[in-house]
Scaffold this motif. Structure first.
Motif, PDB file in Angstrom:
ATOM      1  N   LEU A 154      71.770   3.860 -12.137  1.00 12.10           N
ATOM      2  CA  LEU A 154      70.549   3.237 -11.653  1.00 12.10           C
ATOM      3  C   LEU A 154      70.366   1.953 -12.643  1.00 12.10           C
ATOM      4  O   LEU A 154      69.826   1.031 -11.843  1.00 12.10           O
ATOM      5  N   ALA A 155      70.837   1.945 -13.758  1.00 10.86           N
ATOM      6  CA  ALA A 155      70.807   0.675 -14.479  1.00 10.86           C
ATOM      7  C   ALA A 155      71.505  -0.460 -13.951  1.00 10.86           C
ATOM      8  O   ALA A 155      71.184  -1.671 -13.754  1.00 10.86           O
ATOM      9  N   ALA A 156      72.844  -0.049 -13.519  1.00  8.44           N
ATOM     10  CA  ALA A 156      73.676  -1.046 -12.773  1.00  8.44           C
ATOM     11  C   ALA A 156      73.169  -1.656 -11.428  1.00  8.44           C
ATOM     12  O   ALA A 156      73.275  -2.736 -11.145  1.00  8.44           O
ATOM     13  N   VAL A 157      72.386  -0.550 -10.747  1.00 11.40           N
ATOM     14  CA  VAL A 157      71.973  -0.920  -9.402  1.00 11.40           C
ATOM     15  C   VAL A 157      70.531  -2.015  -9.660  1.00 11.40           C
ATOM     16  O   VAL A 157      70.496  -3.008  -8.830  1.00 11.40           O
ATOM     17  N   ALA A 158      69.918  -1.607 -10.650  1.00  5.52           N
ATOM     18  CA  ALA A 158      68.749  -2.426 -10.918  1.00  5.52           C
ATOM     19  C   ALA A 158      69.112  -3.671 -11.506  1.00  5.52           C
ATOM     20  O   ALA A 158      68.403  -4.800 -11.429  1.00  5.52           O
ATOM     21  N   ALA A 159      70.248  -3.890 -12.197  1.00  9.70           N
ATOM     22  CA  ALA A 159      70.733  -5.092 -12.809  1.00  9.70           C
ATOM     23  C   ALA A 159      71.418  -5.857 -11.388  1.00  9.70           C
ATOM     24  O   ALA A 159      70.999  -7.053 -11.451  1.00  9.70           O
ATOM     25  N   LEU A 160      71.823  -5.283 -10.435  1.00  2.04           N
ATOM     26  CA  LEU A 160      72.199  -5.916  -9.252  1.00  2.04           C
ATOM     27  C   LEU A 160      70.861  -6.411  -8.631  1.00  2.04           C
ATOM     28  O   LEU A 160      71.068  -7.833  -8.014  1.00  2.04           O
ATOM     29  N   GLY A 161      69.968  -5.712  -8.405  1.00  2.00           N
ATOM     30  CA  GLY A 161      68.785  -5.986  -7.839  1.00  2.00           C
ATOM     31  C   GLY A 161      68.154  -7.352  -8.525  1.00  2.00           C
ATOM     32  O   GLY A 161      67.765  -8.290  -8.053  1.00  2.00           O
ATOM     33  N   GLY A 162      68.032  -7.117  -9.838  1.00  2.00           N
ATOM     34  CA  GLY A 162      67.570  -8.409 -10.850  1.00  2.00           C
ATOM     35  C   GLY A 162      68.419  -9.703 -10.669  1.00  2.00           C
ATOM     36  O   GLY A 162      67.914 -10.771 -10.473  1.00  2.00           O
ATOM     37  N   TRP A 163      69.681  -9.408 -10.349  1.00  2.83           N
ATOM     38  CA  TRP A 163      70.672 -10.636 -10.137  1.00  2.83           C
ATOM     39  C   TRP A 163      70.383 -11.284  -8.644  1.00  2.83           C
ATOM     40  O   TRP A 163      70.444 -12.389  -8.773  1.00  2.83           O
ATOM     41  N   LEU A 164      69.988 -10.449  -7.728  1.00  8.07           N
ATOM     42  CA  LEU A 164      69.947 -11.071  -6.586  1.00  8.07           C
ATOM     43  C   LEU A 164      68.646 -11.537  -6.102  1.00  8.07           C
ATOM     44  O   LEU A 164      68.279 -12.458  -5.565  1.00  8.07           O
TER      45      LEU A 164
END
Length: 116
Positions: free
Chosen positions: A27-37
């Protein structure tokens, strides 16, 4: 504001799918992707979006699991920590929210760092 809701949808949807097969920290990796995008403007808004998405995801999932076993596990864990069933569900949602918020903040700040 549009990016805020898109980020919440991405984290919630992709987080739900990946957590069926990967460990909790995915979930942290997915959230980081969301933050990046989507977290281009303000880091605080990105954290809020990640927190909201993960809070809803983990809180909702914990509620469904608790309802599925007639509240036995939530009651026992809540008794163990002396916070009750509702407190246990809330604590689970808060921990998920912090995980998602930290991940989204990391993605946003990483993007800003690499752009400068």
């Amino acid at each position: 504001m549009k990016n805020f809701f898109l980020q919440i949808l991405l984290i919630t949807g992709l987080g739900f799918l990946l957590q069926q097969f990967l460990p909790f920290w995915s979930l942290a990796a997915v959230a980081a992707l969301g933050g990046w995008l989507f977290g281009r403007d303000k880091a605080a808004m990105s954290f809020a979006a990640g927190f909201t998405a993960a809070f809803l995801l983990w809180g909702g999932y914990a509620f469904l699991l608790n309802a599925g076993n007639d509240g036995i596990l939530g009651a026992r864990m809540g008794e163990l920590f002396a916070i009750g069933t509702g407190g246990m569900l809330t604590l689970t949602a808060l921990l998920g929210g912090l995980l998602g918020g930290a991940g989204a903040l990391t993605g946003t700040l990483a993007r800003k760092m690499l752009q400068a």
